[in-house]
Structure formats: C-alpha cells, structure tokens
Design a protein around this motif. Structure first.
Motif, short mmCIF file in Angstrom:
data_model
loop_
_atom_site.label_atom_id
_atom_site.label_comp_id
_atom_site.label_asym_id
_atom_site.label_seq_id
_atom_site.Cartn_x
_atom_site.Cartn_y
_atom_site.Cartn_z
N VAL A 1 1.43 15.35 -8.87
CA VAL A 1 0.93 16.84 -8.86
C VAL A 1 0.04 17.09 -10.22
N HIS A 2 -1.05 17.50 -9.74
CA HIS A 2 -2.16 17.44 -10.87
C HIS A 2 -1.84 18.99 -11.34
N SER A 3 -0.71 19.43 -11.65
CA SER A 3 -0.61 20.84 -12.46
C SER A 3 0.72 20.79 -13.10
N CYS A 4 1.04 21.65 -14.02
CA CYS A 4 2.51 21.72 -14.40
C CYS A 4 2.80 23.21 -14.22
N ALA A 5 2.09 24.11 -13.42
CA ALA A 5 2.58 25.37 -13.24
C ALA A 5 3.21 25.33 -11.86
N ASP A 6 2.93 26.30 -10.95
CA ASP A 6 3.63 26.74 -9.62
C ASP A 6 3.73 25.29 -8.88
N ALA A 7 2.78 24.33 -8.77
CA ALA A 7 2.79 23.45 -7.83
C ALA A 7 3.93 22.42 -8.34
N ALA A 8 3.99 22.32 -9.47
CA ALA A 8 4.96 21.43 -10.16
C ALA A 8 6.43 21.96 -9.84
N GLN A 9 6.49 23.08 -9.78
CA GLN A 9 7.81 23.99 -9.24
C GLN A 9 8.04 23.68 -7.91
N VAL A 10 6.97 23.68 -6.99
CA VAL A 10 7.09 23.37 -5.58
C VAL A 10 7.44 22.09 -5.41
N ALA A 11 7.00 21.01 -6.30
CA ALA A 11 7.51 19.48 -5.96
C ALA A 11 8.66 19.56 -6.48
N LEU A 12 9.24 20.07 -7.60
CA LEU A 12 10.68 20.17 -8.02
C LEU A 12 11.69 20.26 -6.79
N MET B 1 0.84 -1.20 0.05
CA MET B 1 0.16 0.25 0.14
C MET B 1 0.88 1.43 0.14
N ASN B 2 0.80 2.00 -1.06
CA ASN B 2 1.52 3.42 -1.23
C ASN B 2 0.63 4.58 -0.30
N ARG B 3 1.55 5.12 0.48
CA ARG B 3 0.86 6.40 1.15
C ARG B 3 1.87 7.41 0.36
N PHE B 4 1.11 8.24 -0.29
CA PHE B 4 1.56 9.41 -1.15
C PHE B 4 0.88 10.55 -1.13
N GLY B 5 1.55 11.67 -1.54
CA GLY B 5 0.99 13.10 -1.54
C GLY B 5 0.22 13.16 -2.93
N TYR B 6 -0.98 14.01 -2.92
CA TYR B 6 -1.59 14.13 -4.14
C TYR B 6 -1.81 15.78 -3.99
N LEU B 7 -0.99 16.22 -4.78
CA LEU B 7 -1.01 17.89 -4.80
C LEU B 7 -1.79 18.53 -5.92
N VAL B 8 -2.80 19.34 -5.65
CA VAL B 8 -3.73 20.09 -6.47
C VAL B 8 -3.81 21.54 -5.98
N PRO B 9 -3.34 22.37 -7.15
CA PRO B 9 -3.20 23.86 -6.21
C PRO B 9 -4.57 24.25 -6.01
N GLU B 10 -4.60 25.25 -5.20
CA GLU B 10 -5.86 25.82 -4.42
C GLU B 10 -7.00 25.03 -4.55
N PHE B 11 -7.00 23.83 -3.81
CA PHE B 11 -7.85 22.80 -3.78
C PHE B 11 -8.73 22.94 -2.49
N PRO B 12 -10.25 22.79 -2.64
CA PRO B 12 -11.10 22.29 -3.78
C PRO B 12 -11.51 23.65 -4.24
N GLY B 13 -11.57 23.51 -5.59
CA GLY B 13 -12.26 24.58 -6.53
C GLY B 13 -13.54 24.20 -7.08
N GLN B 14 -14.35 24.96 -7.67
CA GLN B 14 -15.64 24.49 -8.41
C GLN B 14 -15.40 23.51 -9.22
N THR B 15 -14.28 23.30 -10.12
CA THR B 15 -14.07 22.33 -11.19
C THR B 15 -13.30 21.21 -10.76
N HIS B 16 -13.06 20.81 -9.46
CA HIS B 16 -12.07 19.85 -8.86
C HIS B 16 -12.93 18.56 -8.61
N ALA B 17 -14.06 18.30 -8.99
CA ALA B 17 -14.81 17.38 -8.61
C ALA B 17 -13.97 15.86 -9.11
#
Length: 411
Positions: free
Chosen positions: A133-144, A1-17
């Motif tokens: 990381v569900h983004s390739c913007a700033d959240a990806a830079q943070v993960a890097l 079983m993997n315990r891992f981080g699931y990074l979404v910027p400014e979560f939760p938004g209206q389009t994040h279902a």
C-alpha cells in the motif's frame, strides 16, 4: 515470481508517475505487481499521458460492478466471526471519542470495511501473495480490513508526515508485515509516535526516477548576460508548494537586473478553477504577466523538454517529503534552488548540488537564484553533481529492489 497487489489511492493522478516507474522496475525484477486503487481519481483534469492505455490494468474497488457485489457481500458477512478484531482494527474499541462522534463516523468506517471486503475477494481471485500500500491513510485501513478478512499480508510505504494520513495509525502499522519510509526524518517520526506499534522490519528506501528517461540530449548551458534566464518549477498548484513565494522571489530577481522568466508546470485540484486563479491574480499584481507561464499539467516528455532548456530549477515548497520534481531536475543536470523543507536536505546537498533556503523566505530564495545564475561555472558544477547524486542513491530501481527484497524475506 510474486503476484501481488499494488494499492495506490485514486490512481492515476498527476503526481503518480513514480508509481508507474516502480511497477515497471518491479516487473523487470521478475515480479507480477497488479495495480489496484480505491477509486478513480477525484480531481478534475485530464488523465496523465503516461497512463493512457493503461487504465484497463487497474482494478478499482469502488464502485463495484454487478459481478463483484455478491462476492464482496459474502466476504463481508464471513468477517462477522472476526468481530472483536474488526472493532479493534477500526479504532472503535477503546476509542476516546465521544459516542456521538463514533456514531457519526460509522458510515465511513462501514464503507472502508466494504472496500476491504472487495480487496480481500479480489486478492483471492487473483492469487495474490501480498498487498503493498502506497499510503498510510484510508487505503491502509482498507488493506487492514482485507488482512483480517482473508489473512493476506500487507505492507505500507510512508511518503509524508504521519499527521497527513489521519487516525488509527497504530493499528495500521501494528498489523503490517513490514513498512518502508522514504526518508530518515520520517523514520525518526514513525519511531517516536508509533513506539510499540511498528512492524519488526521498517526500512528507509527513497523514491527515485527512471534515470534512462531523464538524460540530457544536449549539454547543460548556464545563463549568460544579455539573454533571458529561464527558470522552471514543477508541482501541483497548491499553497503547500510555495508558488506564491516563488513569484515574489522572481519579482526580486528581475528587480536585481536579471532578465528572467519563470515557467511553472502543474495544475490545481479543480482543473484550473481553484488555486490557479489566485496565482494568476498575483502574477498580474506583481507585474509579471509577460514573465510567467503556467503550463498546467503536462506529460513527462514535456517536463524533459522544459528541463533541457532551463538554466535553473526552483521549488519553494512549505513542506516536501522528498521531491520527485527536484530529482528529475537533478537527473537532467540542472542546478537547483529549493527550500530546506521536510526531506529535501537529504536529496539536495547544500552548496554542492544546489542551494537551500528556509521556507517562506522569498528574499533569500531570490538571492540564491541570482547567485547561481550569475555564476555559470558554479551552475554547471552543481548540475553535474546533482546527476551523480541521483545515480548513486535515487534510481527508481533501488526502491523497487528494497520492496522486492522485503517481500521475498517475510518476517
């Protein structure tokens, strides 16, 4: 079983279902995904209904609480031994930008670095094996940055054109363990623009819907002459969604002799004080006040109610990477008229599960809408084909399975 981080910027938004659905599917596959976000949603408006009671599960990197500051500072200081790597990862080393621009960008880069230190610290505390990381913007830079500081591997999902996600893409992708893109079109773009910087494994895995949650309670009934045709659209109130073209198309539909009404679900980024006001004025100017309803942001169960009663789903986006709202309509067996924007043709098969027109063509959009409404047998057949298409390719469990497989088989 993997315990891992699931990074979404400014979560939760209206389009994040979709992300909640994928988290649920990953849990059912035996993983322990833990949602983490850069900060609380910046847009105005209520928290989505599906997120009620779930906010405590999300760890926010910014602003840090008092207990986190010391640990984050120590993690950041420890990173000084990786100074050359950090300079390269930040895009500062060998940057073509003039010195003045680089200096102006330093505070922002420093903030992202501190967020990366906070992420590295939290990952270590929680015992994560990976960060997706569900983004390739700033959240990806943070993960890097977190990867350089702690060695924790990360991966990316690309949801739209690379140009939407800002600079330094080569470094973000080069250091990722693997990547997922949601359409073949986006994969081709990534291969063209990131040649030599892509991770070894890049897989196409479309977003999807939870089919059990989008199943009709009653059979679909096409529109019949003598009743009012119900048209439904769902998307945030933003010029990119083409709502203005849809309103102009509705005017033409009504002028053709079809008694039609349009309901639009979604809100603008300013809680109704932004682009909504532009659309309200257009509704008045087009003489559609009694025919158009702006619902604002609504919960998933209300979306299902609207799809249950509608005769046609329409979306006139100028650019649409794939279209979860279109998926939800197809899952409910509703025929679709949409623009052939972005990855939509990968989702909607022209003439089979719906009709496609080019963006910014309200006259052609109106013609397609009238065509489906006036042909009930075609409407019912397209709706049925749409449901079959979703079952075969766009179940959220498939995207979750792709992510699960890639994390289980690291490079």
């Amino acid at each position: 079983m993997n315990r891992f981080g699931y990074l979404v910027p400014e979560f939760p938004g209206q389009t994040h279902a979709f992300f909640w659905r994928e988290l649920k599917a990953l849990t059912e596959l035996g993983h322990q995904p833990e949602p983490v976000s850069t900060r609380h949603p910046g847009q105005s408006g209520p928290i989505p209904t599906w997120a009620h009671g779930r906010i405590p599960e999300i760890h926010y990197l910014v602003p840090p609480d008092a207990l986190q500051i010391a640990g984050t500072a120590l993690t950041a200081l420890s990173g000084l031994r990786h100074l050359d790597e950090l300079r390269a990862a930040s895009g500062l080393k060998g940057s073509p930008l003039p010195p003045r621009k680089l200096i102006q960008d330093l505070p922002r880069k420093a903030a992202l670095f501190l967020a990366g230190a906070a992420l590295a610290r939290h990952a270590r505390t929680r015992g994560w094996t990976h960060i997706h990381v569900h983004s390739c913007a700033d959240a990806a830079q943070v993960a890097l940055f977190a990867h350089i500081l702690s060695g924790i591997p990360y991966s990316l999902t690309l949801h739209g054109p690379l140009s939407d996600y800002g600079p330094n893409q080569s470094e973000k992708w080069r250091n990722a363990e693997f990547a997922i893109v949601i359409t073949e079109q986006l994969l081709a773009e990534a291969q063209e623009h990131l040649n030599g910087s892509l991770p070894t494994t890049v897989k196409v895995a479309p977003m999807g819907v939870e089919l059990s949650a989008f199943t009709r309670l009653t059979p679909y009934k096409p529109w019949t002459q003598g009743t009012q045709a119900q048209i439904f659209s769902c998307g945030r109130l933003n010029p990119s969604k083409g709502h203005m073209d849809l309103l102009r198309a509705l005017r033409r539909v009504v002028d053709s002799g079809v008694d039609a009404a349009l309901t639009i679900a979604g809100e603008d980024e300013h809680g109704g004080r932004g682009y909504r006001t532009v659309l309200q004025q257009a509704i008045t100017d087009l003489g559609l006040t009694r025919r158009v309803t702006l619902l604002g942001a609504i919960p998933e169960d209300r979306v299902r109610v609207e799809l249950e009663r509608t005769h046609l789903f329409a979306l006139a986006s100028l650019q649409e990477p794939l279209g979860v709202a279109i998926m939800e309509a197809m899952a409910m067996g509703v025929p679709v008229v949409a623009t052939a924007a972005g990855g939509v043709p990968q989702l909607v098969t022209e003439g089979h599960s719906g009709l496609l027109v080019e963006p910014r063509q309200p006259a052609k959009l109106a013609t397609a809408m009238v065509d489906i409404l006036r042909n009930p047998a075609q409407a019912a057949e397209m709706g049925a084909h749409g449901r079959i298409r979703l079952e075969s390719t766009f179940d959220v469990r498939q995207s979750a399975s792709a992510l699960s497989e890639l994390m289980s088989c690291p490079n």
